[in-house]
Motif scaffolding. Structure first.
Motif, PDB file in Angstrom:
ATOM      1  N   ALA A   1     -11.367 -20.406 -77.956  1.00 50.02           N
ATOM      2  CA  ALA A   1     -11.340 -21.689 -78.676  1.00 50.02           C
ATOM      3  C   ALA A   1     -12.544 -22.547 -78.301  1.00 50.02           C
ATOM      4  N   LYS A   2     -12.840 -22.588 -77.013  1.00 51.88           N
ATOM      5  CA  LYS A   2     -13.961 -23.414 -76.538  1.00 51.88           C
ATOM      6  C   LYS A   2     -15.278 -22.891 -77.105  1.00 51.88           C
ATOM      7  N   HIS A   3     -15.426 -21.572 -77.123  1.00 53.71           N
ATOM      8  CA  HIS A   3     -16.645 -20.930 -77.629  1.00 53.71           C
ATOM      9  C   HIS A   3     -16.929 -21.393 -79.059  1.00 53.71           C
ATOM     10  N   PHE A   4     -15.882 -21.382 -79.901  1.00 54.42           N
ATOM     11  CA  PHE A   4     -16.101 -21.700 -81.317  1.00 54.42           C
ATOM     12  C   PHE A   4     -16.127 -23.201 -81.590  1.00 54.42           C
ATOM     13  N   LYS A   5     -15.479 -23.976 -80.736  1.00 54.02           N
ATOM     14  CA  LYS A   5     -15.562 -25.434 -80.886  1.00 54.02           C
ATOM     15  C   LYS A   5     -17.006 -25.868 -80.681  1.00 54.02           C
TER      16      LYS A   5
ATOM     17  N   ASP B   1     -19.241 -25.078 -83.516  1.00 55.07           N
ATOM     18  CA  ASP B   1     -18.965 -25.972 -84.645  1.00 55.07           C
ATOM     19  C   ASP B   1     -18.977 -25.227 -85.981  1.00 55.07           C
ATOM     20  N   LEU B   2     -18.234 -24.124 -86.035  1.00 60.46           N
ATOM     21  CA  LEU B   2     -18.118 -23.322 -87.254  1.00 60.46           C
ATOM     22  C   LEU B   2     -16.679 -23.426 -87.778  1.00 60.46           C
ATOM     23  N   PRO B   3     -16.436 -23.158 -89.064  1.00 61.18           N
ATOM     24  CA  PRO B   3     -15.053 -23.168 -89.565  1.00 61.18           C
ATOM     25  C   PRO B   3     -14.192 -22.205 -88.739  1.00 61.18           C
ATOM     26  N   PHE B   4     -13.046 -22.692 -88.260  1.00 61.87           N
ATOM     27  CA  PHE B   4     -12.243 -21.905 -87.323  1.00 61.87           C
ATOM     28  C   PHE B   4     -10.788 -22.357 -87.430  1.00 61.87           C
TER      29      PHE B   4
ATOM     30  N   LYS C   1       6.278 -29.901 -82.373  1.00 60.25           N
ATOM     31  CA  LYS C   1       6.103 -28.439 -82.429  1.00 60.25           C
ATOM     32  C   LYS C   1       4.604 -28.140 -82.537  1.00 60.25           C
ATOM     33  N   ALA C   2       4.168 -27.109 -81.831  1.00 68.01           N
ATOM     34  CA  ALA C   2       2.769 -26.691 -81.962  1.00 68.01           C
ATOM     35  C   ALA C   2       2.561 -26.121 -83.358  1.00 68.01           C
ATOM     36  N   ARG C   3       1.335 -26.225 -83.864  1.00 67.88           N
ATOM     37  CA  ARG C   3       1.047 -25.714 -85.210  1.00 67.88           C
ATOM     38  C   ARG C   3      -0.404 -25.268 -85.263  1.00 67.88           C
ATOM     39  N   TYR C   4      -0.819 -24.785 -86.439  1.00 69.68           N
ATOM     40  CA  TYR C   4      -2.206 -24.343 -86.622  1.00 69.68           C
ATOM     41  C   TYR C   4      -2.971 -25.390 -87.420  1.00 69.68           C
ATOM     42  N   ASP C   5      -4.267 -25.526 -87.125  1.00 67.16           N
ATOM     43  CA  ASP C   5      -5.086 -26.500 -87.836  1.00 67.16           C
ATOM     44  C   ASP C   5      -6.548 -26.063 -87.776  1.00 67.16           C
TER      45      ASP C   5
ATOM     46  N   CYS D   1      -9.907 -28.821 -83.960  1.00 66.06           N
ATOM     47  CA  CYS D   1      -9.531 -28.587 -82.561  1.00 66.06           C
ATOM     48  C   CYS D   1      -8.992 -29.900 -81.995  1.00 66.06           C
ATOM     49  N   LEU D   2      -7.663 -30.078 -82.067  1.00 64.82           N
ATOM     50  CA  LEU D   2      -7.052 -31.360 -81.683  1.00 64.82           C
ATOM     51  C   LEU D   2      -6.453 -31.334 -80.280  1.00 64.82           C
ATOM     52  N   GLY D   3      -6.653 -30.213 -79.571  1.00 63.91           N
ATOM     53  CA  GLY D   3      -6.117 -30.125 -78.217  1.00 63.91           C
ATOM     54  C   GLY D   3      -4.657 -29.697 -78.189  1.00 63.91           C
ATOM     55  N   HIS D   4      -4.188 -29.352 -76.989  1.00 63.47           N
ATOM     56  CA  HIS D   4      -2.814 -28.863 -76.818  1.00 63.47           C
ATOM     57  C   HIS D   4      -2.156 -29.688 -75.724  1.00 63.47           C
ATOM     58  N   PHE D   5      -1.246 -30.585 -76.123  1.00 61.74           N
ATOM     59  CA  PHE D   5      -0.611 -31.513 -75.179  1.00 61.74           C
ATOM     60  C   PHE D   5       0.164 -30.768 -74.094  1.00 61.74           C
ATOM     61  N   GLY D   6       1.019 -29.813 -74.502  1.00 59.95           N
ATOM     62  CA  GLY D   6       1.871 -29.112 -73.540  1.00 59.95           C
ATOM     63  C   GLY D   6       1.085 -28.357 -72.478  1.00 59.95           C
ATOM     64  N   LEU D   7      -0.071 -27.813 -72.882  1.00 56.36           N
ATOM     65  CA  LEU D   7      -0.908 -27.061 -71.933  1.00 56.36           C
ATOM     66  C   LEU D   7      -1.957 -27.955 -71.272  1.00 56.36           C
ATOM     67  N   ALA D   8      -1.970 -29.240 -71.645  1.00 58.39           N
ATOM     68  CA  ALA D   8      -2.972 -30.190 -71.138  1.00 58.39           C
ATOM     69  C   ALA D   8      -4.363 -29.613 -71.318  1.00 58.39           C
ATOM     70  N   ASP D   9      -4.621 -29.129 -72.522  1.00 58.19           N
ATOM     71  CA  ASP D   9      -5.855 -28.404 -72.779  1.00 58.19           C
ATOM     72  C   ASP D   9      -6.575 -28.974 -73.992  1.00 58.19           C
ATOM     73  N   GLU D  10      -7.882 -29.130 -73.861  1.00 56.95           N
ATOM     74  CA  GLU D  10      -8.683 -29.676 -74.957  1.00 56.95           C
ATOM     75  C   GLU D  10      -8.928 -28.630 -76.051  1.00 56.95           C
ATOM     76  N   TYR D  11      -8.984 -27.349 -75.626  1.00 59.54           N
ATOM     77  CA  TYR D  11      -9.317 -26.282 -76.576  1.00 59.54           C
ATOM     78  C   TYR D  11      -8.239 -25.200 -76.529  1.00 59.54           C
ATOM     79  N   TYR D  12      -7.712 -24.830 -77.693  1.00 53.95           N
ATOM     80  CA  TYR D  12      -6.728 -23.745 -77.689  1.00 53.95           C
ATOM     81  C   TYR D  12      -6.676 -23.078 -79.053  1.00 53.95           C
ATOM     82  N   THR D  13      -6.540 -21.753 -79.056  1.00 54.01           N
ATOM     83  CA  THR D  13      -6.349 -21.009 -80.296  1.00 54.01           C
ATOM     84  C   THR D  13      -5.396 -19.858 -80.015  1.00 54.01           C
TER      85      THR D  13
END
Length: 491
Positions: A241-245, A248-251, A316-320, A323-335
């Motif tokens: 996730a971090k690599h593609f954030k 800055d490509l469609p992901f 609930k976690a979802r797809y988007d 890259c809006l981050g992941h609250f439960g994992l306290a993570d800025e980047y996740y896929t």
């Protein structure tokens, strides 16, 4: 729920041309890892093996972790009948006695599955990780692997617990598991320090005979090896996730937003009555604050209640596409990169990796195409995931009710897991849940929403979340998917 069970004729026609062995010419163009020690670790009955692991310690003291994921995008071309059907399914659905797969068995259990001692194509994410748990370098490559061993969670848990017979049987890979444990504990601590919430809640598993009749309901045991694999999948997902954030490509990302304030208020009120206070502002809550409460409750009678209530109040976690981050994992980047056999977003991530990194297709037309479809793919995958969860839960509820039909009149210990104005839900040790209706209680009980309690008008008796009770099974209905209990006494 209108889930697709059978695959259309066109899909079967298309997969006829897919060979059961890899193309050796294609293999020559890939990073060859067939002589590396690589293992899969899965449940005893898993047939779709998405992920395999390699790990060694470098001379500088860092760890070199390889997460090798089945290269499904090589076989599933965009826009093909196979791809359209996978998108329409969105995810595999795991039921009590069967799987409704996203991809036909020829792929999910065959050429895409990382079965032992056979050559398979993979996309490998290599990460150099420091003893402090920081990923300081990574590489994503097309690879060909030959899995050394197909391990089960049970056997790896036993090896780590000191089972000498199994240690001898798997002596050629035994050291690997201890090194895995070492790194997984480092990664786990890194996540904890960051504030990731570890719910670690139990799951029920319904055992059925060959006719599908439930014979028992047991707790699914999560051991050391489950957590090892989870840690490695999380760090691979973050790294990709971090690599593609940054490119800055469609992901497509896996996102988990902050909980809504009104839900947090309710949770805060109830948790306070149980002795746990949230510090800081609910408007700008950090996952670390909620993580502290979950950690503090571990080992207590209230842990199940705290975890369950918090899970209910968290979005609930979802797809988007963002890259809006992941609250439960306290993570800025996740896929989601690690399960392309059974989840469409992971397959999409693989397709994007193949297009951008391996084929180097970064022209305007390609970028516009992916940008134009990404959000609708994300939305569809999110809604199909919710549908799959509903189906899985309904089947579990039905099978649990069917199981309890044979236990009417029996008494069990349980805890109050939910309170409403019409009664209270009781969860037994094996996670079977039933309702005691207020009409079946010996007083007129009113519901106090603030404390999540039922209070008797005459007796002033109070039943609240987490209280232990003894119940008798009053009725159960497979058709209605309901279980009714009556109260024997509080414990």
């Amino acid at each position: 729920h209108e889930a697709h069970v059978e695959f259309p004729k066109e899909v079967y026609e298309q997969i006829e041309s897919i060979e059961n062995e890899i193309d050796q010419e294609e293999a020559k163009t890939r990073t060859d890892l067939r002589n590396e020690t690589i293992v899969t670790i899965d449940g005893d009955d898993a047939k779709d093996l998405d992920d395999a692991i390699s790990l060694r310690r470098l001379k500088n003291g860092n760890y070199y972790l390889g997460v090798h994921i089945a290269d499904v995008s090589y076989y599933v071309e965009e826009g093909s009948e196979l791809d359209k059907e996978a998108l329409a399914r969105g995810t595999s659905i795991y039921l009590v006695d069967r799987v409704i797969p996203m991809l036909p068995h020829k792929l999910s259990n065959g050429i895409c599955s990382l079965n032992p001692h056979v050559d398979r194509f993979a996309i490998s994410c290599f990460m150099e990780i420091t003893p402090q748990g920081e990923v300081i370098d990574h590489d994503i490559v097309e690879s060909v692997i030959n899995s050394t061993e197909r391990m089960t969670y049970n056997n790896v848990n036993k090896i780590l617990a000191g089972d000498e017979k199994l240690q001898e049987e798997y002596s050629h890979v035994c050291d690997l598991f201890f090194l895995m444990k070492e790194l997984a504990q480092i990664l786990q601590k890194t996540r904890e320090d960051r504030g990731a919430i570890d719910f670690d809640t139990n799951e029920a598993k319904v055992l059925v005979d060959e006719k599908g009749k439930p014979t028992d309901v047991v707790l699914r045991q999560r051991g050391e090896s489950d957590r090892i694999i989870e840690s490695f999948m999380l760090v691979a997902n973050e790294t990709v996730a971090k690599h593609f954030k940054w490119l800055d490509l469609p992901f497509i990302y896996r996102v988990h937003e902050n909980p809504k304030v009104d839900k947090l208020r309710k949770f805060s009120t109830i948790s306070r009555t149980l002795g746990y206070t949230i510090k800081g502002s609910l408007e700008d809550i950090r996952s670390k604050e909620l993580s502290k409460i979950v950690e503090a409750s571990k080992g207590t009678d209230e842990h199940v209640i705290i975890s369950t209530l918090l899970l209910r109040c968290i979005a609930k976690a979802r797809y988007d596409e963002q890259c809006l981050g992941h609250f439960g994992l306290a993570d800025e980047y996740y896929t989601h990169f690690t399960s392309p056999i059974r989840r469409y977003p992971d397959l999409m991530v693989h397709r994007l990796i193949r297009t951008y990194l391996f084929k180097k297709k970064l022209d305007q037309e390609t970028l516009f195409h992916f940008a134009s479809i990404m959000q609708s793919v994300a939305d569809q995958a999110s809604s199909l995931e919710r549908k799959a969860i509903d189906i899985e839960r309904e089947v579990d509820d039905m099978k649990m009710a069917e199981y309890m039909e044979d236990h009417i009149g029996e008494e069990y210990k349980g805890i109050i897991s939910g309170v409403t104005n019409f009664g209270m839900f009781i969860q037994l040790d094996n996670l079977v849940e039933g309702l005691i209706h207020v009409n079946d209680m010996k007083d007129y009980f009113s519901f106090d929403e603030v404390t999540q309690s039922l209070i008797g008008e005459r007796t002033k008796e109070k039943f609240t979340l987490g209280d232990e009770v003894l119940i008798k099974v009053k009725a159960a209905s497979k058709e209605a998917k309901t279980i009714d209990f009556e109260l024997v006494k509080r414990l």
